[in-house]
Design a protein around this motif. Sequence first.
Motif, PDB file in Angstrom:
ATOM      1  N   THR A 111       6.160  20.036  -2.892  1.00 47.16           N
ATOM      2  CA  THR A 111       6.278  18.871  -2.008  1.00 47.16           C
ATOM      3  C   THR A 111       5.218  18.918  -0.922  1.00 47.16           C
ATOM      4  N   SER A 112       4.936  20.086  -0.397  1.00 51.52           N
ATOM      5  CA  SER A 112       3.899  20.210   0.634  1.00 51.52           C
ATOM      6  C   SER A 112       2.525  19.854   0.075  1.00 51.52           C
ATOM      7  N   ILE A 113       2.259  20.262  -1.157  1.00 50.81           N
ATOM      8  CA  ILE A 113       0.968  19.958  -1.782  1.00 50.81           C
ATOM      9  C   ILE A 113       0.836  18.452  -2.038  1.00 50.81           C
ATOM     10  N   SER A 114       1.880  17.856  -2.596  1.00 52.98           N
ATOM     11  CA  SER A 114       1.772  16.446  -2.958  1.00 52.98           C
ATOM     12  C   SER A 114       1.939  15.556  -1.745  1.00 52.98           C
TER      13      SER A 114
ATOM     14  N   VAL B  81       5.935  22.745 -12.712  1.00 49.47           N
ATOM     15  CA  VAL B  81       5.006  23.856 -12.913  1.00 49.47           C
ATOM     16  C   VAL B  81       5.315  25.015 -11.972  1.00 49.47           C
ATOM     17  N   LEU B  82       5.479  24.724 -10.684  1.00 46.96           N
ATOM     18  CA  LEU B  82       5.693  25.799  -9.715  1.00 46.96           C
ATOM     19  C   LEU B  82       7.121  26.339  -9.734  1.00 46.96           C
ATOM     20  N   GLY B  83       8.057  25.493 -10.086  1.00 53.05           N
ATOM     21  CA  GLY B  83       9.452  25.930 -10.053  1.00 53.05           C
ATOM     22  C   GLY B  83       9.941  26.587 -11.316  1.00 53.05           C
ATOM     23  N   GLY B  84       9.486  26.114 -12.475  1.00 54.06           N
ATOM     24  CA  GLY B  84      10.104  26.605 -13.684  1.00 54.06           C
ATOM     25  C   GLY B  84       9.209  26.993 -14.835  1.00 54.06           C
ATOM     26  N   LEU B  85       7.947  26.626 -14.796  1.00 56.65           N
ATOM     27  CA  LEU B  85       7.063  26.948 -15.907  1.00 56.65           C
ATOM     28  C   LEU B  85       6.791  28.449 -15.919  1.00 56.65           C
ATOM     29  N   GLU B  86       6.955  29.064 -17.057  1.00 55.62           N
ATOM     30  CA  GLU B  86       6.986  30.524 -17.178  1.00 55.62           C
ATOM     31  C   GLU B  86       5.780  31.284 -16.625  1.00 55.62           C
ATOM     32  N   PRO B  87       4.543  30.906 -16.874  1.00 56.08           N
ATOM     33  CA  PRO B  87       3.473  31.760 -16.347  1.00 56.08           C
ATOM     34  C   PRO B  87       3.439  31.807 -14.813  1.00 56.08           C
ATOM     35  N   ILE B  88       3.830  30.720 -14.168  1.00 56.51           N
ATOM     36  CA  ILE B  88       3.761  30.672 -12.708  1.00 56.51           C
ATOM     37  C   ILE B  88       5.123  30.968 -12.097  1.00 56.51           C
ATOM     38  N   ARG B  89       6.100  30.192 -12.402  1.00 56.11           N
ATOM     39  CA  ARG B  89       7.505  30.292 -12.004  1.00 56.11           C
ATOM     40  C   ARG B  89       7.719  30.942 -10.641  1.00 56.11           C
ATOM     41  N   LEU B  90       7.568  30.159  -9.614  1.00 52.30           N
ATOM     42  CA  LEU B  90       7.862  30.626  -8.263  1.00 52.30           C
ATOM     43  C   LEU B  90       9.338  30.494  -7.930  1.00 52.30           C
ATOM     44  N   GLY B  91      10.063  29.758  -8.758  1.00 51.09           N
ATOM     45  CA  GLY B  91      11.497  29.603  -8.552  1.00 51.09           C
ATOM     46  C   GLY B  91      11.818  28.697  -7.380  1.00 51.09           C
TER      47      GLY B  91
ATOM     48  N   VAL C 299       0.818  -1.216   0.000  1.00 46.50           N
ATOM     49  CA  VAL C 299       0.000   0.000   0.000  1.00 46.50           C
ATOM     50  C   VAL C 299       0.852   1.266   0.000  1.00 46.50           C
ATOM     51  N   PRO C 300       1.852   1.409   0.911  1.00 49.12           N
ATOM     52  CA  PRO C 300       2.670   2.625   0.862  1.00 49.12           C
ATOM     53  C   PRO C 300       3.407   2.793  -0.464  1.00 49.12           C
ATOM     54  N   THR C 301       3.851   1.680  -1.046  1.00 49.56           N
ATOM     55  CA  THR C 301       4.543   1.747  -2.337  1.00 49.56           C
ATOM     56  C   THR C 301       3.602   2.234  -3.429  1.00 49.56           C
ATOM     57  N   ARG C 302       2.390   1.771  -3.418  1.00 59.71           N
ATOM     58  CA  ARG C 302       1.410   2.218  -4.420  1.00 59.71           C
ATOM     59  C   ARG C 302       1.065   3.692  -4.252  1.00 59.71           C
ATOM     60  N   ILE C 303       0.972   4.123  -3.005  1.00 59.84           N
ATOM     61  CA  ILE C 303       0.694   5.546  -2.762  1.00 59.84           C
ATOM     62  C   ILE C 303       1.837   6.400  -3.294  1.00 59.84           C
ATOM     63  N   ILE C 304       3.068   5.990  -3.015  1.00 57.74           N
ATOM     64  CA  ILE C 304       4.228   6.741  -3.504  1.00 57.74           C
ATOM     65  C   ILE C 304       4.275   6.730  -5.025  1.00 57.74           C
ATOM     66  N   MET C 305       3.936   5.603  -5.638  1.00 54.30           N
ATOM     67  CA  MET C 305       3.945   5.531  -7.100  1.00 54.30           C
ATOM     68  C   MET C 305       2.894   6.455  -7.711  1.00 54.30           C
ATOM     69  N   ALA C 306       1.803   6.693  -6.992  1.00 49.73           N
ATOM     70  CA  ALA C 306       0.768   7.597  -7.494  1.00 49.73           C
ATOM     71  C   ALA C 306       1.140   9.056  -7.264  1.00 49.73           C
ATOM     72  N   VAL C 307       1.767   9.350  -6.130  1.00 50.85           N
ATOM     73  CA  VAL C 307       2.038  10.739  -5.761  1.00 50.85           C
ATOM     74  C   VAL C 307       3.329  11.263  -6.383  1.00 50.85           C
ATOM     75  N   ALA C 308       4.314  10.415  -6.609  1.00 52.26           N
ATOM     76  CA  ALA C 308       5.605  10.864  -7.143  1.00 52.26           C
ATOM     77  C   ALA C 308       5.476  11.593  -8.486  1.00 52.26           C
ATOM     78  N   PRO C 309       4.721  11.072  -9.457  1.00 53.80           N
ATOM     79  CA  PRO C 309       4.580  11.833 -10.710  1.00 53.80           C
ATOM     80  C   PRO C 309       3.884  13.177 -10.513  1.00 53.80           C
ATOM     81  N   ILE C 310       2.933  13.232  -9.581  1.00 52.34           N
ATOM     82  CA  ILE C 310       2.272  14.512  -9.280  1.00 52.34           C
ATOM     83  C   ILE C 310       3.281  15.491  -8.706  1.00 52.34           C
ATOM     84  N   ASN C 311       4.159  14.987  -7.827  1.00 55.04           N
ATOM     85  CA  ASN C 311       5.188  15.830  -7.241  1.00 55.04           C
ATOM     86  C   ASN C 311       6.142  16.363  -8.311  1.00 55.04           C
ATOM     87  N   VAL C 312       6.544  15.510  -9.236  1.00 56.26           N
ATOM     88  CA  VAL C 312       7.431  15.945 -10.315  1.00 56.26           C
ATOM     89  C   VAL C 312       6.753  17.021 -11.164  1.00 56.26           C
ATOM     90  N   LEU C 313       5.501  16.797 -11.508  1.00 57.02           N
ATOM     91  CA  LEU C 313       4.761  17.767 -12.316  1.00 57.02           C
ATOM     92  C   LEU C 313       4.616  19.096 -11.572  1.00 57.02           C
TER      93      LEU C 313
END
Length: 110
Positions: free
Chosen positions: A107-110, A89-99, A71-85
């Motif tokens: 990480t706090s959101i995911s 988006v928050l770190g480098g995508l131009e319209p948002i770019r919080l840096g 179960v924990p492995t499946r949760i991590i497998m589901a959340v890890a791609p969301i964290n990467v995305l």
Amino acid sequence: MFFAESSAYQPMFVIWFNAEPILLLLRQEPEVARLAGIYLKWASLGLPAYAFNCISCSMLTINSRQGLFAVPTRIIMAVAPINVLLNYVLGGLEPIRLGFIGAPIATSIS
């Protein structure tokens, strides 16, 4: 059990939220202390979720009779791609770019 364990993250919240002055007292370089303080202030928003994650993972893996090792492995497998995305988006995508602060927020959101 969560409420008893949740009191353990409250001192961590105080330490993380005041990391810059603590690091300066420990004679860390001022720029490193400033950046670590900023990062940990934003990351401290996710401490309740970190605490719940640690408690739930230990509860699911300690009791082998439940057979819930995966179960924990499946949760991590589901959340890890969301964290990467979210980091992208928050770190480098131009319209948002919080840096720099985009990573702990993602990480706090995911």
